[in-house]
Design a protein around this motif. Structure first.
Motif, mmCIF file in Angstrom:
data_model
loop_
_atom_site.group_PDB
_atom_site.id
_atom_site.type_symbol
_atom_site.label_atom_id
_atom_site.label_comp_id
_atom_site.label_asym_id
_atom_site.label_seq_id
_atom_site.Cartn_x
_atom_site.Cartn_y
_atom_site.Cartn_z
ATOM 1 N N LYS A 174 72.041 8.376 48.186
ATOM 2 C CA LYS A 174 71.243 9.444 48.773
ATOM 3 C C LYS A 174 71.106 10.610 47.795
ATOM 4 O O LYS A 174 70.009 11.160 47.622
ATOM 5 C CB LYS A 174 71.929 9.911 50.059
ATOM 6 C CG LYS A 174 71.051 10.760 50.921
ATOM 7 C CD LYS A 174 71.679 10.979 52.293
ATOM 8 C CE LYS A 174 71.095 12.234 52.896
ATOM 9 N NZ LYS A 174 72.076 13.171 53.401
ATOM 10 N N GLY A 175 72.205 10.960 47.170
ATOM 11 C CA GLY A 175 72.180 12.062 46.203
ATOM 12 C C GLY A 175 71.227 11.780 45.055
ATOM 13 O O GLY A 175 70.394 12.616 44.704
ATOM 14 N N ASN A 176 71.321 10.582 44.496
ATOM 15 C CA ASN A 176 70.446 10.232 43.380
ATOM 16 C C ASN A 176 68.978 10.195 43.811
ATOM 17 O O ASN A 176 68.098 10.614 43.063
ATOM 18 C CB ASN A 176 70.862 8.888 42.780
ATOM 19 C CG ASN A 176 72.008 9.046 41.791
ATOM 20 O OD1 ASN A 176 71.825 9.495 40.665
ATOM 21 N ND2 ASN A 176 73.215 8.715 42.224
ATOM 22 N N LYS A 210 79.764 5.204 51.787
ATOM 23 C CA LYS A 210 78.997 5.969 52.772
ATOM 24 C C LYS A 210 77.554 6.202 52.343
ATOM 25 O O LYS A 210 76.812 6.881 53.038
ATOM 26 C CB LYS A 210 79.699 7.300 53.037
ATOM 27 C CG LYS A 210 81.125 7.099 53.527
ATOM 28 C CD LYS A 210 81.652 8.317 54.199
ATOM 29 C CE LYS A 210 82.965 7.974 54.903
ATOM 30 N NZ LYS A 210 83.691 9.156 55.340
ATOM 31 N N TYR A 245 76.509 8.029 50.006
ATOM 32 C CA TYR A 245 76.260 9.385 49.508
ATOM 33 C C TYR A 245 75.656 9.386 48.098
ATOM 34 O O TYR A 245 74.805 10.209 47.781
ATOM 35 C CB TYR A 245 77.562 10.201 49.453
ATOM 36 C CG TYR A 245 78.141 10.574 50.784
ATOM 37 C CD1 TYR A 245 77.340 10.632 51.931
ATOM 38 C CD2 TYR A 245 79.501 10.885 50.917
ATOM 39 C CE1 TYR A 245 77.888 10.987 53.164
ATOM 40 C CE2 TYR A 245 80.049 11.251 52.140
ATOM 41 C CZ TYR A 245 79.249 11.293 53.261
ATOM 42 O OH TYR A 245 79.784 11.641 54.459
ATOM 43 N N VAL A 246 76.169 8.487 47.266
ATOM 44 C CA VAL A 246 75.726 8.490 45.874
ATOM 45 C C VAL A 246 74.253 8.086 45.801
ATOM 46 O O VAL A 246 73.458 8.698 45.089
ATOM 47 C CB VAL A 246 76.599 7.557 45.011
ATOM 48 C CG1 VAL A 246 76.171 7.636 43.548
ATOM 49 C CG2 VAL A 246 78.071 7.913 45.153
ATOM 50 N N MET A 269 76.921 3.951 38.846
ATOM 51 C CA MET A 269 77.954 4.944 39.124
ATOM 52 C C MET A 269 79.181 4.650 38.269
ATOM 53 O O MET A 269 79.395 3.536 37.827
ATOM 54 C CB MET A 269 78.434 4.858 40.580
ATOM 55 C CG MET A 269 77.388 4.766 41.639
ATOM 56 S SD MET A 269 78.214 4.690 43.259
ATOM 57 C CE MET A 269 78.988 3.066 43.228
#
Lengths: 299, 672
Positions: free
Chosen positions: B311-313, B306, B308-309, B299
């Motif tokens: 999970k998004g990836n 959290k 999020y990154v 990143m």
């Protein structure tokens, strides 16, 4: 969680606040929001302009009969043109993401080189694909040339891929599972569209007729461009916008023929060249007409 | 050098610069700065450049704050011009006629004055020079953003910090005024950062920017180590990817991600290409060497609190793998053989038609190559038939870098024999000089046929590369062909190729032998001048020449051959019968006999291509050649004797030069 349409409302409202004209989608088939006259013609010449609109974009060859979770024959783009690009254009763009609920300090954002080029339109620009947690959500371009014309004011073009973006926001694995509005899914609204047009584009479109249409629209666009160039007076109200509609029709018929596998290799280069010639012709005439309308030269 | 120096700092704030352009641009930035300072007689002290996607930074440790004063001699009219001229000259230069000097020059005496030139302030020099210097940094593709006639740069310049000591070096570029402040990371830092020279890097780091590429690299490497600790997983190193990420981020932080095991059923080539090339993830191995269902993303952020990154990836990767699986399954529904006809719709090159036409040509060429190498043609021909069919598959349309590889995998799944699918799989190799050549003979023949076809057809429509322009990467194709011929030991004569293309390949062969194999250029010239029958033959000769060159007789003999060549050239000798009757007893006859003996022996060794022995024996000619030149006058008064001597030398030269033209060897004792 916002619905698909709520996210669109928010983006439109955000760009309206920045002084953009909020246009409605153009009513001729286009492959991308860039091709609409609101972009293609308005970026030409020295007149500042700011506009945003959602444009359904048809790419017949990308159709998958509604079976692929991420690929669509017709997807929606939110197209923003800022002419000239303000110095804080990047910050504005980031604010627009915040406006639809993306907390940027919790997400990874990268701008990766991606220059844009459309041989059919004689257009190119320099820019990035914007990656959010590894997902491409926007194409960000500084236009340099359109219709073969170097642009006076390098406009910024932001193109948001709406289905993708909303699938991300709603955490959906398939665009068909996006909630369009409470109780109605993207599938409910668009599945038949995807399925039937895939059948038509790949299996049923009449190739002979498509070629005929291509020829007819080409002839009409060319006739108008020639007439404009030959006419001595009355250029200020000459229907170049109508000529451009016929260029768009040519482009769409070309895409249909391509999806149908009806264009051979040698023909392909030739047809792209024919459409570009028209686009370049209209762009040059448009610039000329703009000068007349602004009183720079006498009509 | 004057005593007073100050640190200088220039930071150009730019919208995200393409990662691969940053390092070369920094090099040019530094070069231009040094050049400009040298032109202005300013010492800089140590200079350092740094770059991130959003800033190019140049720092000079100790820049002189002003130029030294100097004196300049201004020449006036000649003394002969008289008083009037002298007064005029004095007036023009604001001094009294009495202050004029007289300078003696080769053209006579001249009036002159010595003028003191005060050194200018560096700040003023920099303010004048920097706008031009910055816009001179060359970029592969520049843009304008302030209007059609505006400044061109790689991306818009949004801020400039320029400090000499504590003062701003004031200038304006593309509507941006230089100032004293920097900016932080887009999300992690402030928009205005106040700093001084000593705290610059520290202040940036507090604002989410690690300026040094070295430190960013280390942060990524250490981060990955930490993530993998105790997991029983091994990183598959990818130096190029690491460099990309170093220059794509200002504050890189690696994170760990996973995907579902079931995707491991997909070919590893596909998984790896999606992760490394498309998502810029590092891939991981389990301890048994198999691919692990995990990845490392990097990143441009400090932490993923959290998750999020991650999970998004993971979700993006899963969507891509889903696509890939869909392509894999749907592509397999249609056999490669059925797809060949569709190649009529895939453009090879506008002037050269479709891939179907190319397929036909490559097939014929592969068949011919197999025949001339005495290799069975069946598998090669089948592979050539199917080689390009994968261009019509959805997978290759999506992951273009897998062309060939996918064709091979699909062919395998569809039951093609190993010789066929492997040849397809490998036929784009070698793509660079670091790549291996295909492992199978079928793969080599197909790869060579494909590359030669690309070269020959492009040359035939006038698309040979010129200067730095090589849009179809023909140099790379030719380089690959040379590598295949030499390392694949493919004994194929280049004779059949058109002259221009043959020259082009020979040029690439020179490059290959010199740069990749590290051979001396004169040895390469010597061997290629002797027109070896093929590249394998050339390599054998080069190898022998390199070894024999180190023996004591060789270089003096080479020098003598250069002399022989010159003698023959000067005499414009066009050949003629050698008449042994006319040879004088002594060194002349001895050379004749020695040469006959040596050449007969060479002839024998050459039959078995034993270049080493041949060259070693040739080297033994040295004493006889030396004695000949010491004692015999080639330009004898008697024309018949002279011609006969030339004929003797000519025969020797031609026969010896058929292995390597010794006269091309550069020797310390060479005299022209």
């Amino acid at each position: 969680m916002d619905s698909y349409q709520e996210t669109i409302f928010k983006l439109k409202r955000f760009w309206a606040k920045q002084g953009c004209v909020i246009q409605e989608p153009y009513d001729v088939e286009v492959g991308a929001g860039t091709m609409c006259p609101e972009t293609f013609l308005r970026v030409l010449g020295p007149k500042p302009y700011k506009v945003a609109y959602v444009q359904p974009s048809r790419r017949p060859a990308d159709g998958r009969y509604g079976e692929n979770p991420n690929r669509l024959y017709k997807h929606a783009q939110l197209q923003v043109i800022l002419k000239p690009a303000p110095a804080n254009v990047m910050d504005l763009y980031l604010e627009s993401l915040e406006a639809i609920g993306i907390k940027l300090d919790q997400h990874d954002l990268k701008f990766e080189e991606d220059n844009w080029e459309s041989p059919t339109l004689g257009a190119w620009g320099i820019g990035w694909q914007v990656m959010l947690d590894g997902l491409e959500i926007t194409q960000f371009t500084y236009f340099q040339q359109c219709g073969g014309v170097d642009l006076d004011l390098a406009p910024a073009e932001l193109t948001y891929g709406l289905e993708r973006l909303v699938a991300f926001l709603q955490d959906r694995k398939s665009v068909y599972d996006i909630e369009w509005v409470e109780g109605v899914s993207y599938r409910d609204v668009r599945f038949l569209d995807e399925q039937q047009f895939s059948v038509y584009n790949f299996e049923k479109a009449d190739v002979g007729m498509l070629w005929k249409l291509l020829d007819l629209h080409e002839a009409e666009a060319q006739r108008l461009v020639n007439e404009y160039n030959a006419s001595g007076t009355d250029k200020s109200r000459f229907p170049l916008l109508a000529a451009y509609d016929h260029v768009l029709k040519c482009s769409h018929n070309f895409n249909l023929l391509d999806a149908r596998g009806a264009i051979s290799v040698t023909e392909r280069v030739g047809v792209i060249g024919r459409v570009r010639k028209l686009a370049v012709g209209v762009a040059a005439a448009w610039c000329d007409q703009e000068r007349i309308l602004s009183g720079e030269v006498a009509a | 050098m004057s005593e007073a120096t100050q640190p200088f700092l220039l930071e150009l704030g730019v919208e995200e610069i393409p990662h691969w352009m940053i390092v070369p641009a920094l090099g040019e930035f530094e070069r231009l700065f040094r050049e400009t300072m040298a032109q202005n007689q300013l010492e800089t002290g140590a200079v350092r450049v740094d770059g991130t996607p959003r800033r190019l930074v140049l720092r000079a440790e100790a820049l002189e704050i002003r130029q030294a004063d100097r004196e300049e001699l201004v020449m006036g009219p000649p003394k002969a011009a008289g008083e009037g001229a002298a007064q005029g000259f004095a007036r023009k230069n604001n001094c009294a006629p009495a202050d004029l000097l007289t300078e003696a020059t080769p053209k006579g005496e001249y009036y002159a004055i010595r003028r003191k030139i005060e050194g200018r302030e560096s700040r003023e020099i920099l303010a004048g020079a920097l706008p031009g210097l910055i816009t001179k940094i060359p970029w592969p593709k520049a843009m304008y953003w302030t209007g059609r006639d505006g400044v061109r740069f790689i991306r818009p310049i949004r801020w400039i910090a320029a400090l000499l000591g504590e003062q701003i070096v004031e200038f304006e570029l593309a509507g941006v005024k230089s100032g004293a402040n920097s900016r932080g990371h887009r999300r992690l830092g402030a928009d205005e950062i106040v700093f001084d020279h000593a705290t610059y890097e520290e202040r940036l780091e507090k604002n989410g920017v690690i300026l040094s590429a070295e430190k960013r690299r280390k942060r990524i490497q250490d981060g990955i180590k930490k993530l993998l600790r105790g997991k029983g997983l091994k990183l598959i190193p990818d130096a190029a990817l690491l460099e990309d990420i170093v220059y794509l981020t200002e504050f890189p932080t690696p994170i760990f991600g996973s995907f579902r095991e079931e995707f491991l059923e997909l070919p590893q080539e596909v998984l790896s290409t999606v992760m490394r090339h498309h998502q810029r993830y590092f891939t991981l191995q389990r301890e048994d060497g198999s691919m692990a269902p995990h990845f490392i993303a990097v990143m441009n952020l400090k932490a993923d609190r959290k998750g999020y990154v991650q999970k998004g990836n993971e979700r993006v990767l899963e969507a891509r793998f889903n696509d890939a699986r869909f392509f894999w399954q749907s592509d397999l529904k249609r056999k490669l053989a059925e797809r060949v006809a569709d190649l009529a719709h895939v453009t090879f090159q506008a002037k050269l038609g479709s891939y179907l036409e190319k397929t036909e040509r490559v097939k014929a060429r592969a068949r011919a190559i197999a025949a001339s190498l005495g290799h069975p043609a069946e598998a090669v021909e089948r592979a050539a038939e199917l080689a390009k069919a994968d261009l019509t598959t959805d997978m290759v349309k999506e992951l273009t870098e897998l062309q060939g590889v996918m064709g091979g995998l699909y062919a395998r799944e569809q039951g093609e024999p190993e010789a066929v699918w492997r040849a397809i799989y490998e036929h784009y190799l070698p793509q660079s000089m670091d790549d291996p050549i295909p492992a199978t003979q079928e793969g080599r023949i197909l790869s060579l046929a494909d590359k030669l076809d690309t070269l020959e057809s492009c040359f035939s429509v006038g698309m040979a590369p010129t200067g730095s322009k090589d849009p179809f990467a023909l140099r790379r194709a030719a380089q690959g062909a040379v590598k295949l011929l030499v390392e694949g030991k493919m004994r194929l004569p280049l004779e059949g190729l058109a002259g221009e293309l043959r020259e082009f390949l020979l040029e690439r062969a020179r490059y290959y032998f010199k740069e990749i194999r590290g051979l001396a250029y004169d040895e390469i010239n010597a061997v290629l001048a002797a027109q070896p029958s093929d590249m394998v033959d050339a390599e054998a000769r080069l190898f022998a020449l390199k070894l024999v060159r180190q023996t004591e007789n060789f270089e003096p003999l080479a020098a003598s051959f250069k002399r022989i060549r010159n003698i023959l050239k000067q005499a414009a000798f066009e050949g003629g019968e050698l008449n042994p009757e006319l040879l004088e007893a002594g060194p002349e006859r001895e050379l004749y006999e020695e040469a006959s003996r040596v050449l007969a022996s060479v002839e024998q060794h050459r039959r078995s291509d034993d270049y080493m022995q041949s060259l070693a024996i040739i080297a033994t000619l040295r004493p006889a050649v030396d004695r000949f030149f010491d004692a015999v006058l080639v330009n004898a008064p008697d024309e018949a004797v002279r011609r006969n001597r030339l004929a003797l030398l000519d025969r020797l030269y031609r026969q010896v030069s058929s292995i390597a033209d010794f006269s091309e060897i550069v020797t310390s004792s060479t005299t022209e």
